[in-house]
Design an enzyme around this catalytic site. Sequence first.
Site, PDB file in Angstrom:
ATOM      1  CB  THR A  87     -14.535  -9.737 -22.394  1.00 34.48           C
ATOM      2  OG1 THR A  87     -13.950  -8.540 -22.892  1.00 34.48           O
ATOM      3  CG2 THR A  87     -13.752 -10.247 -21.211  1.00 34.48           C
ATOM      4  CE  LYS A 142     -10.694  -8.161 -22.759  1.00 34.69           C
ATOM      5  NZ  LYS A 142     -11.454  -7.264 -21.853  1.00 34.69           N
ATOM      6  CB  THR A 174     -10.183  -1.990 -20.412  1.00 35.42           C
ATOM      7  OG1 THR A 174     -11.115  -1.232 -19.755  1.00 35.42           O
ATOM      8  CG2 THR A 174      -9.920  -1.457 -21.741  1.00 35.42           C
ATOM      9  CD  GLU A 224     -17.706  -2.915 -25.603  1.00 39.66           C
ATOM     10  OE1 GLU A 224     -17.820  -3.970 -24.987  1.00 39.66           O
ATOM     11  OE2 GLU A 224     -17.993  -1.813 -25.132  1.00 39.66           O
ATOM     12  CB  THR A 273     -25.562  -5.199 -13.827  1.00 37.81           C
ATOM     13  OG1 THR A 273     -26.638  -4.346 -13.448  1.00 37.81           O
ATOM     14  CG2 THR A 273     -24.412  -4.383 -14.333  1.00 37.81           C
TER      15      THR A 273
END
Lengths: 387, 387
Positions: free
Chosen positions: A144, A166, A177, A260, A387
């Site tokens: 992702t 991932k 996650t 991240e 979002t």
Amino acid sequence: MSVTAAEGFAAAGVHAGIRRAGPDLAVVRSTRPAVGAAVWTTNRVLAAPVVVSKRHLMTAEPQAVVINAGVANAATGGAGIADAERTAAEAGHALGLFPEQVVVLSTGVIGVQLPMDRVLAGVREASTALSTAGGEAAAGAILTTDRWPKQAAVDGNGFVVGGMAKGAGMIHPRLATMLAVVTTDYPLEAGEPLEFLREAVDTSFNRISVDGECSTNDAVVLLANGAREVERTAAADEGFAAALGDVCAALAREIVSDGEGSTVLLEIAVSGAASDVEAEAVARRIATSPLVKTAAFGRDPNWGRVLAAAGSAPWNGGFAHLDADRLSVSFDGVSVFLRGQPTGAKPALGGTAVAIDLDLGLGAGSASYLASDLTYDYVKLNAEYTT
Amino acid sequence: MSVTAAEGFAAAGVHAGIRRAGPDLAVVRSTRPAVGAAVWTTNRVLAAPVVVSKRHLMTAEPQAVVINAGVANAATGGAGIADAERTAAEAGHALGLFPEQVVVLSTGVIGVQLPMDRVLAGVREASTALSTAGGEAAAGAILTTDRWPKQAAVDGNGFVVGGMAKGAGMIHPRLATMLAVVTTDYPLEAGEPLEFLREAVDTSFNRISVDGECSTNDAVVLLANGAREVERTAAADEGFAAALGDVCAALAREIVSDGEGSTVLLEIAVSGAASDVEAEAVARRIATSPLVKTAAFGRDPNWGRVLAAAGSAPWNGGFAHLDADRLSVSFDGVSVFLRGQPTGAKPALGGTAVAIDLDLGLGAGSASYLASDLTYDYVKLNAEYTT
């Protein structure tokens, strides 16, 4: 170096169109009867594929795993459960398996229904494309916000353990996650995989922190097909456990390194605790401390923040045992705080990893943890993608 | 509106030179015999002034409080303890009190010794400068990374409660990185202040979170001197408890509003929990979630992150009870997730405060929490503020 490194496993990754660009659906299967197990997120809010796959694992040994990226199929109600079941059924049909022999995993946006036409077409396409060289493609199709695919393999004594994962954070606009699939040709009996997997996960995936979040979708799956004839002895089992642990640890380390926005890997080691569980509580508290993580971003050997975090590690309804006068801290091997006194040293932290060692001076308990730093880019990734 | 709002209290704030610029030392005293109590940080690493002041409170009723900013006098060993004792002794000498009647508090950098010559000179100067109009100056002298002084006062029925606080970073329940002094002329007996203070702190200072950190120095001190003759009835006591609660709540709200780097105040309310303690656990988990806090910075009504955080609220060795299908979430009163289903609404979050309401749909437990958002400036302040 992939999820198909072990004998008797095939995989594929395809673009199903669940998200706009890039591969987003992977299938991994054993080409001969396998046994398996999974360890799941402990979040009270479970994604539909987690609910369905847990049920499947209670009734059959898993032979294949279907993973989609882009939509997490979490907080999607009864329709989401039906979608996860249809995905498993379609894969079973394409692969000649019972639906219950298929584990389904999803990662992506929460609260959005899967585009089922595309998912089912993707499942059929991937099932046709399966190959023993497909590990790379599968690893690429489950990402992702990850910056790179995460794979690992260990050649054991007559067997192989391979895997993919991932991670990246629980992030993006509501992305979930961490997923990992580990395969081996080591011969295990039904019921055995869970024990081995739990032990490996406890000291790898359960000892990493990007942002302290626990997602609705996390899963680690192990498939073991016994394609290699290894004599089962205590020594062989230990060798397998070690190889499995190494693969999980390598994947976990990749996940944190790719956390991240992260710029540095924190290798936190706590020793001298009253017990191992208290050492773990202290290490986890340091690994999730925003103050320690921002200091690491600033390459600041800020032992004061390490002390303050260590002193407030939740344990047993209170805080873990700790006596500041017995405590010692070092950064990259340089002692900065020795049995309750600052040493005055200020090590330069230049690399892509920083080792923080704490000796509590109380007992023999120890634990380690990996963490990423807290950076502008973490805030950017999570504040600006709305979002 | 200050710590000297109640009758019979005097204060002063001076520049002692502990840090380069600005006032950095405050003294607050009651001008007539007072009783008092304090609530302390629960961190296992206690700053020297905390150790010394706790001891003082066990042997005498506190009459004065000395606070320095710039150096926390934490992780400073036996020399730090001696310094805190000398500070109290010097203040006692200047004010005509026993050292044990003085509470000393420090805030600032960890692991650095106090510059005692300057501290003692500052104590003498401040003791001479005490005045009933000195509340403002005192409030200004205790700040660190705060952007503004924090003061509050409530005029009760025949009495006054006033106070000051500092906060800004390392703020979390269990009293973190935060100092507050509250004074009142309401008549309390020895032994009574602690009970009133605990109750007020539990629903104010213990329900705020800037970054989830718990400091080595946090303290809330209450002095009550009975300068106003109020008849003690159950109703009067309730009035006092309410006023004390209001002052603590106002100071706590100021602290979160001024949280390091913060741009928006999150007002988190959890209802329908199985119990109040579980509601508090859920509210706290949301208040400390980096994902919820970065979403707030991006003004994103990201209910997916709220759900994921709520589902992983530590409670009783596991997670708090929660059933996603019964759960409802609203942002600023707009329902975004209703009994397990997204509503599709996306409220615009424009103000300086965002209300996040969660109804777990399980029972009658409720709790509220205040939190700041997680921003670039938080990272900047804490990555660049080096030791």
